[in-house]
Design a protein around this motif. Sequence first.
Motif, PDB file in Angstrom:
ATOM      1  N   GLY A  94       0.837  -1.204   0.000  1.00 28.59           N
ATOM      2  CA  GLY A  94       0.000   0.000   0.000  1.00 28.59           C
ATOM      3  C   GLY A  94       0.862   1.240   0.000  1.00 28.59           C
ATOM      4  O   GLY A  94       1.859   1.329   0.734  1.00 28.59           O
ATOM      5  N   ALA A  95       0.461   2.193  -0.822  1.00 26.61           N
ATOM      6  CA  ALA A  95       1.226   3.442  -0.974  1.00 26.61           C
ATOM      7  C   ALA A  95       1.265   4.220   0.337  1.00 26.61           C
ATOM      8  O   ALA A  95       0.388   4.032   1.191  1.00 26.61           O
ATOM      9  CB  ALA A  95       0.554   4.289  -2.045  1.00 26.61           C
ATOM     10  N   PRO A  96       2.258   5.117   0.497  1.00 26.24           N
ATOM     11  CA  PRO A  96       2.277   5.952   1.696  1.00 26.24           C
ATOM     12  C   PRO A  96       1.087   6.917   1.660  1.00 26.24           C
ATOM     13  O   PRO A  96       1.016   7.760   0.774  1.00 26.24           O
ATOM     14  CB  PRO A  96       3.589   6.728   1.565  1.00 26.24           C
ATOM     15  CG  PRO A  96       4.351   6.085   0.465  1.00 26.24           C
ATOM     16  CD  PRO A  96       3.383   5.374  -0.403  1.00 26.24           C
ATOM     17  N   SER A  97       0.144   6.749   2.534  1.00 31.64           N
ATOM     18  CA  SER A  97      -1.053   7.612   2.542  1.00 31.64           C
ATOM     19  C   SER A  97      -1.649   7.561   3.939  1.00 31.64           C
ATOM     20  O   SER A  97      -1.281   6.708   4.747  1.00 31.64           O
ATOM     21  CB  SER A  97      -2.084   7.086   1.542  1.00 31.64           C
ATOM     22  OG  SER A  97      -2.491   5.782   1.937  1.00 31.64           O
ATOM     23  N   ASP A  98      -2.608   8.458   4.185  1.00 30.17           N
ATOM     24  CA  ASP A  98      -3.254   8.455   5.508  1.00 30.17           C
ATOM     25  C   ASP A  98      -3.907   7.097   5.773  1.00 30.17           C
ATOM     26  O   ASP A  98      -3.781   6.518   6.842  1.00 30.17           O
ATOM     27  CB  ASP A  98      -4.335   9.543   5.580  1.00 30.17           C
ATOM     28  CG  ASP A  98      -3.730  10.948   5.549  1.00 30.17           C
ATOM     29  OD1 ASP A  98      -2.490  11.047   5.580  1.00 30.17           O
ATOM     30  OD2 ASP A  98      -4.502  11.918   5.482  1.00 30.17           O
ATOM     31  N   ARG A  99      -4.641   6.598   4.751  1.00 25.03           N
ATOM     32  CA  ARG A  99      -5.413   5.362   5.006  1.00 25.03           C
ATOM     33  C   ARG A  99      -4.518   4.131   5.220  1.00 25.03           C
ATOM     34  O   ARG A  99      -4.902   3.195   5.908  1.00 25.03           O
ATOM     35  CB  ARG A  99      -6.449   5.123   3.889  1.00 25.03           C
ATOM     36  CG  ARG A  99      -5.874   4.750   2.550  1.00 25.03           C
ATOM     37  CD  ARG A  99      -6.947   4.791   1.478  1.00 25.03           C
ATOM     38  NE  ARG A  99      -7.926   3.713   1.606  1.00 25.03           N
ATOM     39  CZ  ARG A  99      -7.782   2.507   1.057  1.00 25.03           C
ATOM     40  NH1 ARG A  99      -6.706   2.218   0.360  1.00 25.03           N
ATOM     41  NH2 ARG A  99      -8.722   1.586   1.194  1.00 25.03           N
ATOM     42  N   ASN A 100      -3.328   4.142   4.645  1.00 26.80           N
ATOM     43  CA  ASN A 100      -2.442   2.984   4.846  1.00 26.80           C
ATOM     44  C   ASN A 100      -1.536   3.146   6.072  1.00 26.80           C
ATOM     45  O   ASN A 100      -0.749   2.254   6.389  1.00 26.80           O
ATOM     46  CB  ASN A 100      -1.598   2.753   3.595  1.00 26.80           C
ATOM     47  CG  ASN A 100      -2.428   2.170   2.462  1.00 26.80           C
ATOM     48  OD1 ASN A 100      -3.414   1.468   2.714  1.00 26.80           O
ATOM     49  ND2 ASN A 100      -2.063   2.462   1.231  1.00 26.80           N
ATOM     50  N   SER A 101      -1.644   4.288   6.725  1.00 24.50           N
ATOM     51  CA  SER A 101      -0.801   4.506   7.914  1.00 24.50           C
ATOM     52  C   SER A 101      -1.279   3.616   9.057  1.00 24.50           C
ATOM     53  O   SER A 101      -2.461   3.312   9.161  1.00 24.50           O
ATOM     54  CB  SER A 101      -0.919   5.959   8.385  1.00 24.50           C
ATOM     55  OG  SER A 101      -0.698   6.839   7.325  1.00 24.50           O
ATOM     56  N   HIS A 102      -0.358   3.243   9.907  1.00 28.72           N
ATOM     57  CA  HIS A 102      -0.713   2.491  11.121  1.00 28.72           C
ATOM     58  C   HIS A 102      -1.021   3.494  12.225  1.00 28.72           C
ATOM     59  O   HIS A 102      -0.529   4.615  12.150  1.00 28.72           O
ATOM     60  CB  HIS A 102       0.463   1.617  11.562  1.00 28.72           C
ATOM     61  CG  HIS A 102       0.858   0.584  10.563  1.00 28.72           C
ATOM     62  ND1 HIS A 102       1.298  -0.666  10.903  1.00 28.72           N
ATOM     63  CD2 HIS A 102       0.906   0.612   9.198  1.00 28.72           C
ATOM     64  CE1 HIS A 102       1.599  -1.355   9.817  1.00 28.72           C
ATOM     65  NE2 HIS A 102       1.384  -0.595   8.764  1.00 28.72           N
ATOM     66  N   PRO A 103      -1.744   3.160  13.273  1.00 28.56           N
ATOM     67  CA  PRO A 103      -2.352   1.877  13.594  1.00 28.56           C
ATOM     68  C   PRO A 103      -3.549   1.552  12.696  1.00 28.56           C
ATOM     69  O   PRO A 103      -4.223   2.447  12.194  1.00 28.56           O
ATOM     70  CB  PRO A 103      -2.822   2.073  15.032  1.00 28.56           C
ATOM     71  CG  PRO A 103      -2.073   3.242  15.565  1.00 28.56           C
ATOM     72  CD  PRO A 103      -1.802   4.114  14.397  1.00 28.56           C
ATOM     73  N   HIS A 104      -3.781   0.240  12.541  1.00 25.76           N
ATOM     74  CA  HIS A 104      -4.988  -0.237  11.865  1.00 25.76           C
ATOM     75  C   HIS A 104      -5.909  -0.857  12.906  1.00 25.76           C
ATOM     76  O   HIS A 104      -5.459  -1.260  13.987  1.00 25.76           O
ATOM     77  CB  HIS A 104      -4.615  -1.253  10.785  1.00 25.76           C
ATOM     78  CG  HIS A 104      -3.886  -0.612   9.658  1.00 25.76           C
ATOM     79  ND1 HIS A 104      -4.496   0.201   8.741  1.00 25.76           N
ATOM     80  CD2 HIS A 104      -2.566  -0.625   9.329  1.00 25.76           C
ATOM     81  CE1 HIS A 104      -3.609   0.656   7.879  1.00 25.76           C
ATOM     82  NE2 HIS A 104      -2.412   0.177   8.226  1.00 25.76           N
ATOM     83  N   THR A 105      -7.183  -0.944  12.550  1.00 21.79           N
ATOM     84  CA  THR A 105      -8.156  -1.459  13.525  1.00 21.79           C
ATOM     85  C   THR A 105      -8.894  -2.672  12.982  1.00 21.79           C
ATOM     86  O   THR A 105      -8.927  -2.912  11.767  1.00 21.79           O
ATOM     87  CB  THR A 105      -9.196  -0.387  13.890  1.00 21.79           C
ATOM     88  OG1 THR A 105      -9.711   0.150  12.678  1.00 21.79           O
ATOM     89  CG2 THR A 105      -8.605   0.716  14.730  1.00 21.79           C
ATOM     90  N   SER A 106      -9.526  -3.384  13.907  1.00 21.50           N
ATOM     91  CA  SER A 106     -10.346  -4.540  13.551  1.00 21.50           C
ATOM     92  C   SER A 106     -11.651  -4.047  12.932  1.00 21.50           C
ATOM     93  O   SER A 106     -11.925  -2.844  12.912  1.00 21.50           O
ATOM     94  CB  SER A 106     -10.611  -5.370  14.796  1.00 21.50           C
ATOM     95  OG  SER A 106     -11.194  -4.536  15.788  1.00 21.50           O
ATOM     96  N   ASN A 107     -12.469  -4.995  12.478  1.00 25.05           N
ATOM     97  CA  ASN A 107     -13.741  -4.643  11.840  1.00 25.05           C
ATOM     98  C   ASN A 107     -14.629  -3.831  12.771  1.00 25.05           C
ATOM     99  O   ASN A 107     -15.284  -2.881  12.354  1.00 25.05           O
ATOM    100  CB  ASN A 107     -14.454  -5.937  11.441  1.00 25.05           C
ATOM    101  CG  ASN A 107     -15.238  -5.773  10.172  1.00 25.05           C
ATOM    102  OD1 ASN A 107     -14.796  -5.082   9.252  1.00 25.05           O
ATOM    103  ND2 ASN A 107     -16.418  -6.355  10.128  1.00 25.05           N
ATOM    104  N   ASN A 108     -14.640  -4.219  14.049  1.00 19.05           N
ATOM    105  CA  ASN A 108     -15.500  -3.496  14.999  1.00 19.05           C
ATOM    106  C   ASN A 108     -14.810  -2.269  15.585  1.00 19.05           C
ATOM    107  O   ASN A 108     -15.383  -1.570  16.417  1.00 19.05           O
ATOM    108  CB  ASN A 108     -15.976  -4.432  16.122  1.00 19.05           C
ATOM    109  CG  ASN A 108     -14.813  -4.951  16.963  1.00 19.05           C
ATOM    110  OD1 ASN A 108     -13.695  -4.448  16.865  1.00 19.05           O
ATOM    111  ND2 ASN A 108     -15.069  -5.959  17.800  1.00 19.05           N
ATOM    112  N   GLY A 109     -13.591  -2.013  15.174  1.00 20.71           N
ATOM    113  CA  GLY A 109     -12.886  -0.799  15.586  1.00 20.71           C
ATOM    114  C   GLY A 109     -12.392  -0.827  17.027  1.00 20.71           C
ATOM    115  O   GLY A 109     -11.861   0.175  17.518  1.00 20.71           O
TER     116      GLY A 109
END
Length: 612
Positions: free
Chosen positions: A78-93
Motif C-alpha cells: 500500500g502506498a504511503p497515505s493516511d489510510r495505509n498509515s498504522h495503527p490499523h483497527t479490527s472490523n468493529n474498531g
Amino acid sequence: MCGIVGYIGFREAWPIVIKGLKRLEYRGYDSAGIALIDEDQLNIYKKAGKVKELEDFAGGKNLNGTIGMGHTRWATHGAPSDRNSHPHTSNNGRLSIIHNGIIENYATLKEELLRRGHQFNSDTDTEVLIHLIEEIYKNDATDLLEAVRLALNEVSGAYAIVIMDQDHPDQLIAARKGSPMVIGVGQGEYFIASDATPIIEYTKNVIYLNDNEIAFLKRDELSIKRLDNVEQTPYIQELELQLEMLEKGGYDHFMLKEIYEQPRSIRDCMRGRIYPEEGKVQLGGIKEFADKLKNIDRIIIVACGTSWHAGLVGEYLIEEYARIPVEVEYASEFRYRNPIITEKDVVIAISQSGETADTMAAIEMAKEKGATIFGVCNVVGASIPRITHAGVYTHAGPEIGVASTKAFTAQVTVLTLMAFYMAQQKGTVTNSKLVELLTELDCIPEKITLALQSNDLVRSISEKFKDSRNCLFLGRGSGFPVALEGALKLKEISYIHAEGYPAAEMKHGPIALIDEEMPVVVIATKNSSYEKVISNIQEVKARKGIVIAIVTAGDYEVSKMADYCIEIPDSSEAFLPLLATIPLQLLSYHIAVLRGCNVDQPRNLAKSVTVE
Ligand code: AGP
C-alpha cells in the motif's frame, strides 16, 4: 524498517510515544500514527509524511491516556497515505495494531475474511492480521492473548506487532518474529520499541523479545510465552547506551556528527583488541574458533549495501595477510542460489543494524549447510548477533543517519583485525610485521582527525559539483570498494547518479561517458597501483573529464594533472580504505546539503531493511 513504540504505565503516553517515534524515524518516514486509550475510548491519529506532520495534525485533539502505541512507516503493502498509515483497527474498531514486517499470506487470509463479511479500510497486510485476530477472538470465545497466539500460528512472514484493546485499557500485547523488539522494564510501567533508543531515558533494564514470543503486559505484570504456548522466563539485561549518543551534539545533521565521530569510534572498535608492542590481536568473540581458523579452506562474506563494500575491503585484507580465499556475496543473491557450502567454511555476515532480512536469511541457509557463522554487527543485542555462532561487535555507537559512515569504517576496522588475527593463528605474517602493522593501525584515529581537516576544501569543491547529474568514482585494489562506497553515498543522499568502478575497467565501457561535464573522483594515493592510476587519470583528462583526486599528503605528480586534489595522510595500503573514505563521505554530505536534500533521511530509504 518501520519503527514501533508502545507504552503502558502511570505517565501520559503521548509524549513518550511521539518522542520515541522521532528517535525511530530513521527506520521509515512515509507516514506516522498513534493510538491512545482515554476513558475507554480508543483514539487514533495518523498522517502520511513525517512524525512532525502527525504532531501538527494531532495538536489540539484529545491526547490523554496512560496507554498508547505509535508507528513510523516504510511502505511495503500500500502506498504511503493516511489510510495505509498504522495503527490499523479490527472490523468493529475496538482492537488496534501496529506492525513492522510483512505478512506474506495476507492475500489468502483477506479473501477468507472478506467472505466472512469483513470490510477493509486500507491496502495493508497489517489490517488483515488484526481482522484475523478479531475473528478468532470473537468465534473461539477465547481471551485476546490466545487469539493473538492462534492467529500468529496461521500467518507466515515477519512481524513485530503491538496490539491494544479498547475493552482492556490495562493491557498491551506484543509479539515478534523476524523483526526486532525490545521491552523496557520500569517500576509500574513498560515500554516497547523497535530498538532501545526510545526507552533509554526511562529505564536501562530491557528484555529483547525472541522470535516466536508473545509478551503480555499490564502496568505491574509481564509474562512471555512462545507461539507453541510454552511459558518463558523473561531475561532482563542492562543497556550500555548513553542518551547523549542519540543527540546531534551541535552538528547540523547526524551524518556530519557521525563522520566526525570516526576517530573515536575506530578507537572504541580497537580498544582491548590490539597489543601493538607484542604484535598481538585478541578477538574474544571468535576466540573459541581460533584453531578452526588455522585449517579453513575459504571464507564467504555476506552483506548488503555499504556493509557489502566493507566485505570487499575484508577480502583484500584477509587474502593478503591470512592467505585464505575469500568470496564476497550480496546476501540477497546468495540466499536464492544453491551455493556450495561445507562444514569447513566460515561465513562472515556483516550488518550495522543486525536486522537486515536478506543477510539473516543468508545466515540461516549457510547454518543449515553446516558452516560456522561469524557476525560483524554494530547494534548490540540485534537479531544477527543472536543467530550467529560467534562474532565481533563494531562498537561504533548508534548510527542515526540513514547513510552509513562511522559504521562502515568500524566494519573495515573489525575486518582488518580479523585479517591480522587469522594471520596470527596461521603464521602467515611474521610477528615483527604484525608489530609494525598494529603500531600503524593504532595511529589511524589520529590520521582520520587529520583527514577530516579537508572539510573546508571539500565543501568548496562540492559547490562546483552540486549541480552535476552524474559522477564516476574510480579506484584500484582496496581503493575500488572505497570508490563503490563513495558512489553509493553520493547517490543515496544527493540523488546524483554515481557509479563506482575499478579504474582499469573504465576503458571497457564507462569511458564513453566522459566529457567536460563529468566529474571523476579518483582514489590516487601512493600505493602499489599508484602509477597505473596515474595512467587512468590521464585517460580521463584526455577526454576532458574533470578529475577530483584523493591523494597522499605531499603528492606532487597527481596534482599536476588533476583539477582538484584532496590530501589524506600517508599510510600503508592496508589502511588506505579507512582514510580515503573520509573525504568521500564529506563530499557527498556537502553536495547533498547544497542541493537542499534531507541528508539524514533520504527519500525512499530506511536505515534497517527488514524486508527482502
Ligand atoms: C548505507 O549507507 C545504506 N543505507 C545501506 O546500503 C546499508 O548499508 C544496507 O542496507 C545494509 O544495512 P546493514 O548494515 O544494517 O545490514
